[in-house]
Design a protein around this motif. Structure first.
Motif, PDB file in Angstrom:
ATOM      1  N   UNK A 170      -0.350   4.284   7.253  1.00 18.71           N
ATOM      2  CA  UNK A 170       0.449   4.037   5.703  1.00 18.71           C
ATOM      3  C   UNK A 170      -1.238   2.929   4.660  1.00 18.71           C
ATOM      4  N   UNK A 171      -1.608   2.061   5.796  1.00 25.62           N
ATOM      5  CA  UNK A 171      -2.415   1.713   4.978  1.00 25.62           C
ATOM      6  C   UNK A 171      -3.870   1.857   4.319  1.00 25.62           C
ATOM      7  N   UNK A 172      -4.565   2.949   4.358  1.00 32.28           N
ATOM      8  CA  UNK A 172      -5.538   3.135   3.601  1.00 32.28           C
ATOM      9  C   UNK A 172      -4.821   3.460   2.221  1.00 32.28           C
ATOM     10  N   UNK A 173      -3.669   4.444   1.616  1.00 35.37           N
ATOM     11  CA  UNK A 173      -3.161   4.441   1.051  1.00 35.37           C
ATOM     12  C   UNK A 173      -1.963   3.967  -0.211  1.00 35.37           C
ATOM     13  N   UNK A 174      -1.846   2.383   0.206  1.00 34.76           N
ATOM     14  CA  UNK A 174      -0.776   1.547  -0.140  1.00 34.76           C
ATOM     15  C   UNK A 174      -0.726   1.024  -1.370  1.00 34.76           C
ATOM     16  N   UNK A 175      -1.865   0.902  -1.783  1.00 36.03           N
ATOM     17  CA  UNK A 175      -2.002   0.225  -2.703  1.00 36.03           C
ATOM     18  C   UNK A 175      -1.360   1.546  -3.710  1.00 36.03           C
ATOM     19  N   UNK A 176      -2.730   2.146  -4.393  1.00 38.70           N
ATOM     20  CA  UNK A 176      -2.132   3.444  -4.823  1.00 38.70           C
ATOM     21  C   UNK A 176      -0.884   3.923  -5.155  1.00 38.70           C
ATOM     22  N   UNK A 177       0.302   4.134  -3.618  1.00 34.29           N
ATOM     23  CA  UNK A 177       0.987   4.874  -3.519  1.00 34.29           C
ATOM     24  C   UNK A 177       2.329   3.247  -4.086  1.00 34.29           C
ATOM     25  N   UNK A 178       2.013   2.748  -4.325  1.00 37.98           N
ATOM     26  CA  UNK A 178       2.974   1.402  -4.243  1.00 37.98           C
ATOM     27  C   UNK A 178       2.508   1.421  -5.836  1.00 37.98           C
ATOM     28  N   UNK A 179       1.659   1.465  -6.468  1.00 37.75           N
ATOM     29  CA  UNK A 179       1.380   1.889  -7.835  1.00 37.75           C
ATOM     30  C   UNK A 179       2.816   2.630  -8.616  1.00 37.75           C
ATOM     31  N   UNK A 180       2.359   3.781  -7.911  1.00 36.71           N
ATOM     32  CA  UNK A 180       3.273   4.927  -8.127  1.00 36.71           C
ATOM     33  C   UNK A 180       5.042   4.902  -8.001  1.00 36.71           C
ATOM     34  N   UNK A 181       5.071   3.858  -7.066  1.00 34.01           N
ATOM     35  CA  UNK A 181       6.865   4.081  -7.007  1.00 34.01           C
ATOM     36  C   UNK A 181       6.934   1.943  -7.419  1.00 34.01           C
ATOM     37  N   UNK A 182       6.298   1.524  -7.988  1.00 35.14           N
ATOM     38  CA  UNK A 182       6.671   1.086  -8.906  1.00 35.14           C
ATOM     39  C   UNK A 182       7.045   1.322  -9.680  1.00 35.14           C
TER      40      UNK A 182
END
Length: 389
Positions: A286-298
């Protein structure tokens, strides 16, 4: 050898779910979060005590079928058609805005055009399971808010099915125009079969043997699964067929008994659905895409209530109804996961983009479920004032 036993797996799932659900309730959290966490802990990427997550998800889909069937039981066909006319424009506008927002985030983080498009489409849907599981069937569902939510989710499911057909066609190298024509014919066919079946077969049998509760239960299960299978065979989905099956007998004298008798069966399978979802999450990658995933989810959780509020108020709905609808539909969808899985199978999306959607979906599931349970009436609210069956 226990990890290969379905009986041992079910034991672990429900014993663990009971334990974590107890902890969740003491911490005033949604039990859905406990089920997701249990899947991550016991699944293939955790302790590996339950390794066949695909089998669990296949079983869990039955819970989704029963959920849609029960909701159809409480919705008048005439009212549904009226709501679909009202919410079609709202659904299309909102879906476009959500797609553009999520796709924009993916583009800013350097994903290619194909990834951006599929990420955007995956973000446009809301979860039928979260939305309906947390919708009180005896109070809110009979009010206009619940009816609007159901109509939006139904339209989104139809759009998702069309999207999956397009992805399959692109994977084969053609555009399935003939499949679209068959899809247009499939829905009225299922509706016609449901109407004639309930009028000439189901209702007469109910009236003749309604005192034998075991028979009513068996006939109901057979009817629900038969319509679900017909719908799937014609290119729609099990869920749409089950929903139509429920609507067809919504005016039956035994509809209330059926709704009450199937609730426990539905909940059994839905626990397994959320467990399977958590079990499929690979936390190590998960580490490599955690930031964009969190931005999209939140970001979607913050954006959807605002957009739905503007769109529904523009359709003369009340401000409170519009805002609550947006909050309850704020998460991403199980269709989001299915779309990226199918796209990845056809080589239309990168592994990183697929993982991004999975993480964003899980983040939105957890945060959305927690907030709805704490803020609005639900069947699993921790506050007695908000608890509605």
């Amino acid at each position: 050898m226990h990890e290969h036993s379905i009986v041992f797996s079910i034991f672990l799932i429900f014993a663990g779910a009971a334990l974590l659900a107890t902890v969740a309730l003491y911490l005033r959290q949604a039990m859905l979060i406990a089920y997701l966490a249990l899947g991550a802990i016991l699944g293939p990427w955790g302790l590996r005590l339950v390794t066949d997550a695909d089998l669990i998800q296949d079983i869990a889909r039955i819970g989704i079928i029963f959920l849609l069937f029960l909701l159809g039981l409480n919705l008048s066909p005439r009212k549904l058609l009226h709501l679909l006319r009202e919410t079609t424009l709202v659904t299309l506008i909102c879906s476009f805005v959500f797609s553009a927002a999520a796709g924009g985030v993916a583009w800013l983080f350097g994903f290619g055009l194909g990834d951006v498009l599929i990420i955007g489409v995956a973000a446009s849907f809301s979860s039928t399971i979260i939305g309906l599981k947390l919708l009180p069937t005896t109070v809110l569902h009979h009010r206009h808010t619940g009816e609007v939510i159901i109509s939006v989710l139904l339209l989104q499911d139809l759009i998702a099915i069309i999207t999956l057909m397009v992805i399959h066609g692109l994977g084969r190298g053609d555009v399935p125009l003939a499949d679209f024509a068959l899809l247009l014919a499939a829905l009225p066919t299922v509706c016609a079969v449901a109407w004639f079946g309930q009028k000439w077969v189901l209702i007469p049998l109910f009236m003749r043997f309604d005192r034998i509760q075991e028979y009513v239960f068996l006939l109901t299960i057979g009817w629900c699964l038969a319509m679900a299978q017909l719908s799937e065979t014609l290119g729609l989905s099990y869920e749409i067929g089950a929903f139509i099956a429920g609507i067809a007998i919504a005016t039956s004298p035994v509809a209330l008994y059926i709704a009450e008798s199937l609730k426990s069966l539905r909940d059994f399978f839905l626990v397994m659905f959320f467990f399977g979802l958590g079990a499929g999450f690979d936390i190590h990658a998960a580490g490599g895409v955690l930031l964009p995933a969190a931005l999209i989810g939140v970001g979607l959780l913050l954006l959807k209530p605002v957009v739905f509020r503007l769109a529904l108020v523009g359709q003369s709905e009340s401000d409170n109804l519009a805002w609550e609808t947006g909050v309850r539909l704020g998460q991403m969808s199980e269709f989001s996961l299915l779309i990226v899985f199918v796209a990845a199978g056809h080589g239309l999306i990168s592994e990183g983009a697929s993982l991004l959607v999975q993480i964003a979906t899980l983040i939105s599931f957890v945060v959305s479920a927690w907030y709805i349970v704490m803020r609005y009436p639900t069947p699993i609210a921790v506050d007695e004032r908000l608890r509605r069956d």
